[in-house]
Design a protein around this motif. Structure first.
Motif, mmCIF file in Angstrom:
data_model
loop_
_atom_site.group_PDB
_atom_site.id
_atom_site.type_symbol
_atom_site.label_atom_id
_atom_site.label_comp_id
_atom_site.label_asym_id
_atom_site.label_seq_id
_atom_site.Cartn_x
_atom_site.Cartn_y
_atom_site.Cartn_z
ATOM 1 N N LEU A 125 27.068 88.583 17.746
ATOM 2 C CA LEU A 125 27.539 89.522 18.764
ATOM 3 C C LEU A 125 27.281 88.966 20.164
ATOM 4 O O LEU A 125 28.142 89.070 21.054
ATOM 5 N N PHE A 126 26.108 88.369 20.348
ATOM 6 C CA PHE A 126 25.781 87.759 21.639
ATOM 7 C C PHE A 126 26.781 86.648 21.965
ATOM 8 O O PHE A 126 27.316 86.580 23.080
ATOM 9 N N ALA A 127 27.043 85.767 20.992
ATOM 10 C CA ALA A 127 27.956 84.650 21.217
ATOM 11 C C ALA A 127 29.362 85.150 21.539
ATOM 12 O O ALA A 127 30.054 84.586 22.399
ATOM 13 N N GLY A 128 29.796 86.192 20.839
ATOM 14 C CA GLY A 128 31.110 86.743 21.119
ATOM 15 C C GLY A 128 31.230 87.265 22.534
ATOM 16 O O GLY A 128 32.260 87.069 23.204
ATOM 17 N N MET A 129 30.161 87.886 23.023
ATOM 18 C CA MET A 129 30.210 88.496 24.355
ATOM 19 C C MET A 129 29.995 87.494 25.483
ATOM 20 O O MET A 129 30.217 87.835 26.645
ATOM 21 N N VAL A 130 29.542 86.277 25.170
ATOM 22 C CA VAL A 130 29.419 85.261 26.218
ATOM 23 C C VAL A 130 30.562 84.251 26.161
ATOM 24 O O VAL A 130 30.583 83.286 26.927
ATOM 25 N N GLY A 131 31.519 84.480 25.229
ATOM 26 C CA GLY A 131 32.689 83.611 25.178
ATOM 27 C C GLY A 131 32.536 82.396 24.303
ATOM 28 O O GLY A 131 33.180 81.365 24.568
ATOM 29 N N TRP A 132 31.726 82.471 23.243
ATOM 30 C CA TRP A 132 31.580 81.374 22.275
ATOM 31 C C TRP A 132 32.128 81.840 20.923
ATOM 32 O O TRP A 132 31.369 82.110 19.993
ATOM 33 N N PRO A 133 33.419 81.964 20.758
ATOM 34 C CA PRO A 133 33.977 82.577 19.550
ATOM 35 C C PRO A 133 33.674 81.810 18.261
ATOM 36 O O PRO A 133 33.414 82.426 17.228
ATOM 37 N N THR A 134 33.701 80.482 18.313
ATOM 38 C CA THR A 134 33.444 79.709 17.094
ATOM 39 C C THR A 134 32.012 79.891 16.615
ATOM 40 O O THR A 134 31.758 80.141 15.420
ATOM 41 N N VAL A 135 31.060 79.788 17.551
ATOM 42 C CA VAL A 135 29.646 80.018 17.201
ATOM 43 C C VAL A 135 29.461 81.440 16.693
ATOM 44 O O VAL A 135 28.743 81.682 15.718
ATOM 45 N N GLY A 136 30.132 82.386 17.341
ATOM 46 C CA GLY A 136 30.022 83.775 16.927
ATOM 47 C C GLY A 136 30.547 84.001 15.523
ATOM 48 O O GLY A 136 29.923 84.717 14.735
ATOM 49 N N GLU A 137 31.687 83.411 15.188
ATOM 50 C CA GLU A 137 32.250 83.597 13.849
ATOM 51 C C GLU A 137 31.339 83.012 12.774
ATOM 52 O O GLU A 137 31.091 83.644 11.740
ATOM 53 N N ILE A 138 30.849 81.808 13.001
ATOM 54 C CA ILE A 138 29.968 81.179 12.006
ATOM 55 C C ILE A 138 28.714 82.017 11.802
ATOM 56 O O ILE A 138 28.287 82.283 10.664
ATOM 57 N N SER A 139 28.095 82.450 12.890
ATOM 58 C CA SER A 139 26.887 83.273 12.789
ATOM 59 C C SER A 139 27.182 84.595 12.100
ATOM 60 O O SER A 139 26.361 85.094 11.305
ATOM 61 N N LEU A 140 28.344 85.174 12.394
ATOM 62 C CA LEU A 140 28.701 86.458 11.787
ATOM 63 C C LEU A 140 28.861 86.326 10.279
ATOM 64 O O LEU A 140 28.383 87.185 9.518
ATOM 65 N N TYR A 141 29.506 85.252 9.819
ATOM 66 C CA TYR A 141 29.695 85.072 8.374
ATOM 67 C C TYR A 141 28.356 84.847 7.672
ATOM 68 O O TYR A 141 28.118 85.387 6.588
ATOM 69 N N ILE A 142 27.482 84.072 8.297
ATOM 70 C CA ILE A 142 26.149 83.858 7.715
ATOM 71 C C ILE A 142 25.388 85.181 7.658
ATOM 72 O O ILE A 142 24.767 85.534 6.643
ATOM 73 N N GLY A 143 25.429 85.928 8.759
ATOM 74 C CA GLY A 143 24.734 87.205 8.802
ATOM 75 C C GLY A 143 25.266 88.185 7.776
ATOM 76 O O GLY A 143 24.493 88.917 7.146
ATOM 77 N N LEU A 144 26.593 88.205 7.586
ATOM 78 C CA LEU A 144 27.172 89.125 6.606
ATOM 79 C C LEU A 144 26.688 88.822 5.188
ATOM 80 O O LEU A 144 26.364 89.742 4.429
ATOM 81 N N VAL A 145 26.652 87.552 4.831
ATOM 82 C CA VAL A 145 26.169 87.181 3.496
ATOM 83 C C VAL A 145 24.742 87.689 3.286
ATOM 84 O O VAL A 145 24.407 88.262 2.234
ATOM 85 N N LEU A 146 23.894 87.513 4.290
ATOM 86 C CA LEU A 146 22.496 87.914 4.159
ATOM 87 C C LEU A 146 22.336 89.427 4.110
ATOM 88 O O LEU A 146 21.624 89.960 3.252
ATOM 89 N N VAL A 147 22.995 90.145 5.023
ATOM 90 C CA VAL A 147 22.782 91.599 5.070
ATOM 91 C C VAL A 147 23.436 92.304 3.892
ATOM 92 O O VAL A 147 22.931 93.326 3.418
ATOM 93 N N LEU A 148 24.559 91.782 3.388
ATOM 94 C CA LEU A 148 25.156 92.390 2.206
ATOM 95 C C LEU A 148 24.282 92.137 0.977
ATOM 96 O O LEU A 148 24.152 93.008 0.105
ATOM 97 N N GLY A 149 23.676 90.957 0.921
ATOM 98 C CA GLY A 149 22.717 90.708 -0.155
ATOM 99 C C GLY A 149 21.528 91.637 -0.071
ATOM 100 O O GLY A 149 21.039 92.148 -1.091
ATOM 101 N N SER A 150 21.046 91.883 1.143
ATOM 102 C CA SER A 150 19.912 92.798 1.311
ATOM 103 C C SER A 150 20.308 94.218 0.932
ATOM 104 O O SER A 150 19.508 94.959 0.357
#
Length: 240
Positions: free
Chosen positions: A194-219
């Motif tokens: 979310l931070f990366a998306g709001m500072v204009g780093w879309p690629t970093v934001g997407e990669i972090s978001l996909y990693i985060g989704l895998v972890l939180v859905l597993g949790s």
């Protein structure tokens, strides 16, 4: 049976090797205590039972230093949203700074509770609530301005709303949802996305978001499994 302490004569008869071994053992014990103290204060070591003040049925006790930090975090959420939505494109330096302050101060109130010993039922409920509201707020900004893939954001916000409902369901039955390691590990990739998306780093934001989704859905799967297990057996409380 415990051995009596050595008197001066016995200490004098000890060999230098024995004295050296004792010195090393004492040094290791001191270092271990210091390490554990640091790990406890930093929140890295969460072993052991939860503080009794945080368990269901205890008074809320809202007027503590950690809770004051939590109230400030909560009050900053609408400020963050106001700056973000008035930016025109969702990329606002002020909004991002406020977002980062709310996110990182999550550590601050935890350290304050451990240093002062001011644990409370209010803190146990307030802290995760602010974290989830911050994620939902960040998702709202990124969704509105299309800063990150909307389908992934929809899954993320649905997960957060589901967890709020699951926690409420557990509280009505007298037990808490115990935080698992996947949930802890997933928080920072999600926040970072979310931070990366709001500072204009879309690629970093997407990669972090996909990693985060895998972890939180597993949790979430672990939370559901634990809730089902606890609902079948005796209602035993656990830390949040």
């Amino acid at each position: 049976m415990a051995q009596p302490p050595l008197n001066d004569d016995a200490k004098a008869r000890r060999t230098p090797r024995e004295a050296g071994q004792d010195a090393v053992a004492k040094a290791q014990e001191t270092a271990e205590r210091a390490r554990l103290t640091f790990r406890r204060l930093s929140g890295l070591d969460r072993s052991g039972p939860p503080p009794p003040q945080t368990l269901p049925g205890q008074p809320l006790n809202p007027w503590t230093i950690p809770n004051a930090i939590g109230f400030v975090r909560l009050a900053l959420l609408p400020v963050f949203l106001a700056f973000a939505f008035s930016s025109g494109d969702g990329v606002s330096r002020t909004a991002v700074i406020i977002f980062a302050i709310i996110a990182w101060s999550d550590y601050l109130d935890g350290i304050a509770a451990r240093v002062t010993g001011q644990y409370s039922r209010m803190g146990a409920l307030l802290d995760p609530l602010v974290d989830r509201l911050l994620i939902i707020s960040g998702v709202a900004v990124c969704w509105y301005f299309e800063l990150l893939p909307r389908w992934a954001l929809a899954i993320l916000v649905a997960r957060e709303l589901f967890m709020i409902g699951l926690v409420r369901w557990g509280l009505r039955r007298g037990f808490n949802t115990k935080v698992n390691w996947l949930g802890r590990a997933g928080v920072w990739p999600v926040m970072g996305a979310l931070f990366a998306g709001m500072v204009g780093w879309p690629t970093v934001g997407e990669i972090s978001l996909y990693i985060g989704l895998v972890l939180v859905l597993g949790s979430t799967a672990q939370y559901v499994r634990e809730a089902r297990r606890m609902s079948r057996g005796p209602q035993v409380s656990s830390s949040a």
